[in-house]
Design a protein around this motif. Structure first.
Motif, PDB file in Angstrom:
ATOM      1  N   ASN A   1     -26.383 -23.639  25.307  1.00 14.77           N
ATOM      2  CA  ASN A   1     -27.012 -24.487  24.297  1.00 14.77           C
ATOM      3  C   ASN A   1     -25.924 -25.094  23.417  1.00 14.77           C
ATOM      4  N   LEU A   2     -26.309 -26.013  22.561  1.00 14.04           N
ATOM      5  CA  LEU A   2     -25.312 -26.699  21.725  1.00 14.04           C
ATOM      6  C   LEU A   2     -24.575 -25.734  20.797  1.00 14.04           C
TER       7      LEU A   2
ATOM      8  N   PRO B   1     -17.842 -19.865  20.722  1.00 17.38           N
ATOM      9  CA  PRO B   1     -17.786 -18.954  21.863  1.00 17.38           C
ATOM     10  C   PRO B   1     -18.285 -17.538  21.551  1.00 17.38           C
ATOM     11  N   GLN B   2     -18.285 -17.145  20.290  1.00 17.09           N
ATOM     12  CA  GLN B   2     -18.790 -15.814  19.931  1.00 17.09           C
ATOM     13  C   GLN B   2     -20.297 -15.702  20.172  1.00 17.09           C
ATOM     14  N   LEU B   3     -20.962 -16.839  20.284  1.00 11.20           N
ATOM     15  CA  LEU B   3     -22.402 -16.852  20.529  1.00 11.20           C
ATOM     16  C   LEU B   3     -22.731 -17.137  21.996  1.00 11.20           C
ATOM     17  N   ALA B   4     -21.741 -16.975  22.871  1.00 10.55           N
ATOM     18  CA  ALA B   4     -21.930 -17.253  24.298  1.00 10.55           C
ATOM     19  C   ALA B   4     -23.090 -16.450  24.862  1.00 10.55           C
TER      20      ALA B   4
END
Length: 93
Positions: free
Chosen positions: A11-12, A18-21
């Motif tokens: 998602n955007l 990248p920590q929310l990959a």
């Protein structure tokens, strides 16, 4: 549990951080990315990857297609990443 080493959520928000990959973003569009491998010895031709989601909050919930991707050739030992052509509906996440 939908987690798999061969599937991830895009998602955007996680493209920018990248920590929310691989974390779905509720209320926003999310795409499914599948890593497709050819573990065989021969070239695989016309490999189709179909994407769908199912609402498991309801018994026997409806399945919604997110499209499909076809790769003409996948050589032995290689892989490619396929992304759903439609995002998961904002209300499905």
């Amino acid at each position: 549990n939908w987690k798999s080493p061969d599937l991830r959520v895009d998602n955007l928000r996680n493209r920018q951080n990248p920590q929310l990959a691989d974390l779905p973003w509720e209320g926003h569009d999310n795409w499914i990315v599948a890593k497709v491998r050819n573990g065989g010895r021969d070239v695989a031709s016309n490999v189709e990857v179909s994407f769908a989601v199912k609402d498991l909050t309801l018994g026997g919930g409806a399945e919604t297609s997110l499209g499909s991707v076809v790769v003409a050739q996948l050589t032995a030992g290689s892989y490619f990443s396929a992304t759903s052509s439609s995002p998961v509906s904002r209300s499905s996440v």
